[in-house]
Motif scaffolding. Structure first.
Motif, PDB file in Angstrom:
ATOM      1  N   PRO A 264      34.819  41.638  45.997  1.00 51.70           N
ATOM      2  CA  PRO A 264      35.333  41.510  44.545  1.00 51.70           C
ATOM      3  C   PRO A 264      36.365  41.290  45.056  1.00 51.70           C
ATOM      4  CG  PRO A 264      34.199  43.604  43.940  1.00 51.70           C
ATOM      5  CD  PRO A 264      34.180  43.085  45.786  1.00 51.70           C
ATOM      6  N   LEU A 265      36.798  40.588  44.171  1.00 51.44           N
ATOM      7  CA  LEU A 265      39.129  39.984  43.836  1.00 51.44           C
ATOM      8  C   LEU A 265      39.055  39.913  42.711  1.00 51.44           C
ATOM      9  CD1 LEU A 265      41.320  39.845  45.558  1.00 51.44           C
ATOM     10  CD2 LEU A 265      41.060  37.725  45.446  1.00 51.44           C
ATOM     11  N   LEU A 266      39.653  40.265  42.413  1.00 55.02           N
ATOM     12  CA  LEU A 266      40.426  40.833  40.800  1.00 55.02           C
ATOM     13  C   LEU A 266      42.250  40.039  40.906  1.00 55.02           C
ATOM     14  CD1 LEU A 266      39.038  44.212  39.403  1.00 55.02           C
ATOM     15  CD2 LEU A 266      38.052  42.035  39.340  1.00 55.02           C
ATOM     16  N   LEU A 267      41.762  39.066  40.515  1.00 51.76           N
ATOM     17  CA  LEU A 267      43.012  38.278  41.049  1.00 51.76           C
ATOM     18  C   LEU A 267      44.187  37.863  39.455  1.00 51.76           C
ATOM     19  CD1 LEU A 267      44.312  36.643  43.446  1.00 51.76           C
ATOM     20  CD2 LEU A 267      42.959  34.531  42.688  1.00 51.76           C
ATOM     21  N   ALA A 268      44.977  38.236  39.858  1.00 51.72           N
ATOM     22  CA  ALA A 268      46.321  37.397  38.191  1.00 51.72           C
ATOM     23  C   ALA A 268      47.457  37.484  39.218  1.00 51.72           C
ATOM     24  CB  ALA A 268      46.898  39.462  37.657  1.00 51.72           C
ATOM     25  N   PRO A 269      48.813  36.629  38.862  1.00 55.35           N
ATOM     26  CA  PRO A 269      49.733  36.101  39.694  1.00 55.35           C
ATOM     27  C   PRO A 269      50.217  37.051  40.611  1.00 55.35           C
ATOM     28  CG  PRO A 269      49.504  34.470  36.969  1.00 55.35           C
ATOM     29  CD  PRO A 269      48.349  36.029  37.045  1.00 55.35           C
ATOM     30  N   GLY A 270      50.806  37.762  39.152  1.00 57.09           N
ATOM     31  CA  GLY A 270      51.390  39.145  39.752  1.00 57.09           C
ATOM     32  C   GLY A 270      50.837  40.143  41.437  1.00 57.09           C
ATOM     33  N   GLY A 271      50.023  39.934  40.699  1.00 59.77           N
ATOM     34  CA  GLY A 271      49.153  40.748  41.490  1.00 59.77           C
ATOM     35  C   GLY A 271      47.797  41.535  41.853  1.00 59.77           C
ATOM     36  N   TYR A 272      46.621  41.518  42.582  1.00 62.75           N
ATOM     37  CA  TYR A 272      45.348  41.871  43.141  1.00 62.75           C
ATOM     38  C   TYR A 272      44.890  43.082  42.906  1.00 62.75           C
ATOM     39  CZ  TYR A 272      46.488  41.783  48.210  1.00 62.75           C
ATOM     40  OH  TYR A 272      46.442  42.297  48.863  1.00 62.75           O
ATOM     41  N   SER A 273      43.285  43.509  43.097  1.00 59.81           N
ATOM     42  CA  SER A 273      43.000  44.577  43.305  1.00 59.81           C
ATOM     43  C   SER A 273      41.140  44.185  43.792  1.00 59.81           C
ATOM     44  CB  SER A 273      42.321  45.628  41.820  1.00 59.81           C
ATOM     45  OG  SER A 273      41.950  46.554  41.964  1.00 59.81           O
TER      46      SER A 273
ATOM     47  N   VAL B  62      35.474  36.369  42.667  1.00 62.01           N
ATOM     48  CA  VAL B  62      36.181  36.163  42.298  1.00 62.01           C
ATOM     49  C   VAL B  62      36.735  36.059  41.048  1.00 62.01           C
ATOM     50  CG1 VAL B  62      39.246  35.446  42.490  1.00 62.01           C
ATOM     51  CG2 VAL B  62      37.073  35.455  44.769  1.00 62.01           C
ATOM     52  N   LEU B  63      37.905  36.714  40.162  1.00 63.18           N
ATOM     53  CA  LEU B  63      37.963  36.602  38.432  1.00 63.18           C
ATOM     54  C   LEU B  63      39.286  36.493  38.053  1.00 63.18           C
ATOM     55  CD1 LEU B  63      35.705  39.344  38.046  1.00 63.18           C
ATOM     56  CD2 LEU B  63      35.072  37.199  37.465  1.00 63.18           C
ATOM     57  N   ASP B  64      39.424  35.581  37.504  1.00 59.82           N
ATOM     58  CA  ASP B  64      41.114  35.699  36.906  1.00 59.82           C
ATOM     59  C   ASP B  64      41.434  36.171  35.851  1.00 59.82           C
ATOM     60  OD1 ASP B  64      42.799  34.396  35.864  1.00 59.82           O
ATOM     61  OD2 ASP B  64      42.642  32.223  36.456  1.00 59.82           O
ATOM     62  N   LEU B  65      41.378  37.276  36.468  1.00 55.32           N
ATOM     63  CA  LEU B  65      42.289  38.315  35.545  1.00 55.32           C
ATOM     64  C   LEU B  65      42.842  37.904  33.658  1.00 55.32           C
ATOM     65  CD1 LEU B  65      42.659  41.783  37.123  1.00 55.32           C
ATOM     66  CD2 LEU B  65      40.568  40.735  35.607  1.00 55.32           C
ATOM     67  N   VAL B  66      43.988  37.752  33.674  1.00 55.90           N
ATOM     68  CA  VAL B  66      45.037  36.536  33.059  1.00 55.90           C
ATOM     69  C   VAL B  66      43.535  35.644  32.159  1.00 55.90           C
ATOM     70  CG1 VAL B  66      47.066  35.623  33.110  1.00 55.90           C
ATOM     71  CG2 VAL B  66      47.120  36.584  34.968  1.00 55.90           C
ATOM     72  N   ARG B  67      43.737  35.135  32.255  1.00 49.97           N
ATOM     73  CA  ARG B  67      42.790  33.972  31.949  1.00 49.97           C
ATOM     74  C   ARG B  67      41.368  34.285  31.700  1.00 49.97           C
ATOM     75  NH1 ARG B  67      45.463  31.411  36.207  1.00 49.97           N
ATOM     76  NH2 ARG B  67      46.958  29.824  34.830  1.00 49.97           N
ATOM     77  N   GLY B  68      40.421  35.784  31.989  1.00 52.51           N
ATOM     78  CA  GLY B  68      39.362  35.873  31.739  1.00 52.51           C
ATOM     79  C   GLY B  68      38.591  35.442  31.738  1.00 52.51           C
ATOM     80  N   ILE B  69      38.705  34.570  32.768  1.00 52.35           N
ATOM     81  CA  ILE B  69      37.878  33.528  33.212  1.00 52.35           C
ATOM     82  C   ILE B  69      37.504  33.700  35.247  1.00 52.35           C
ATOM     83  CG2 ILE B  69      37.541  31.762  31.340  1.00 52.35           C
ATOM     84  CD1 ILE B  69      39.252  30.148  33.755  1.00 52.35           C
ATOM     85  N   PRO B  70      35.484  33.394  35.278  1.00 51.00           N
ATOM     86  CA  PRO B  70      35.634  33.437  36.839  1.00 51.00           C
ATOM     87  C   PRO B  70      36.617  32.217  37.554  1.00 51.00           C
ATOM     88  CG  PRO B  70      34.000  33.255  35.867  1.00 51.00           C
ATOM     89  CD  PRO B  70      34.242  33.010  35.131  1.00 51.00           C
TER      90      PRO B  70
ATOM     91  N   THR C 201      35.256  28.919  46.266  1.00 54.06           N
ATOM     92  CA  THR C 201      34.229  29.744  44.602  1.00 54.06           C
ATOM     93  C   THR C 201      33.674  28.657  43.759  1.00 54.06           C
ATOM     94  OG1 THR C 201      36.095  30.341  43.375  1.00 54.06           O
ATOM     95  CG2 THR C 201      35.652  32.278  45.004  1.00 54.06           C
ATOM     96  N   ASN C 202      32.531  28.673  43.527  1.00 54.58           N
ATOM     97  CA  ASN C 202      32.032  27.636  42.737  1.00 54.58           C
ATOM     98  C   ASN C 202      32.018  28.345  41.224  1.00 54.58           C
ATOM     99  OD1 ASN C 202      30.821  30.463  41.348  1.00 54.58           O
ATOM    100  ND2 ASN C 202      28.217  29.889  42.312  1.00 54.58           N
ATOM    101  N   SER C 203      31.928  27.210  39.585  1.00 57.45           N
ATOM    102  CA  SER C 203      32.181  27.743  38.657  1.00 57.45           C
ATOM    103  C   SER C 203      32.354  29.106  37.606  1.00 57.45           C
ATOM    104  CB  SER C 203      31.596  26.777  37.313  1.00 57.45           C
ATOM    105  OG  SER C 203      30.216  27.073  37.820  1.00 57.45           O
TER     106      SER C 203
END
Length: 127
Positions: free
Chosen positions: A113-122, A9-17, A41-43
């Motif tokens: 994988p999950l690419l995650l943002a507050p308003g959507g995901y892929s 899982v990746l946080d696309l807004v912050r650009g971090i796992p 999920t881990n770090s």
């Protein structure tokens, strides 16, 4: 059947796992849902072990349920008063994200994988 099922899982807004995302894996069969595993999920945004592997990799329908709302509520505790109302509103938009997929008879590595943002995901089938 050999193989394994993993996720990232990746946080696309912050650009971090995305660390600390709680998820559940269920097997779907005959209208029933059987909980197979729960993890966070881990770090690195991954799990410390595969969700399924080797003998547990049975062909069939599965669902990964990501608790994105809980993750964003934790992360958004850091949203300052300076955030726009739109940013604050979108932070609570997603709650549970179900991803249903099929594992075939051939085995192999299934990576979801999950690419995650507050308003959507892929998502996609990774390698």
């Amino acid at each position: 059947m050999s193989g394994r099922l993993t996720t990232h899982v990746l946080d696309l807004v912050r650009g971090i796992p995305a660390s600390g995302v709680f998820l559940q894996l269920r097997r779907l069969e005959n209208g029933e849902s059987q909980l197979l595993r729960e993890a966070a999920t881990n770090s690195d945004g991954r799990l410390d072990a595969p969700l399924l592997e080797d003998a547990d990799m049975k062909p069939g329908e599965y669902e990964l349920l990501f608790h994105a709302g809980d993750y964003f509520r934790k992360m958004d505790a850091a949203i300052s008063e300076a955030s726009s109302p739109r940013e604050q509103e979108s932070a609570g938009f997603l709650d549970l994200i179900p991803i249903r997929f099929h594992i075939g008879t051939g085995g192999g590595h299934y990576h979801v994988p999950l690419l995650l943002a507050p308003g959507g995901y892929s998502t996609y089938r990774g390698s």
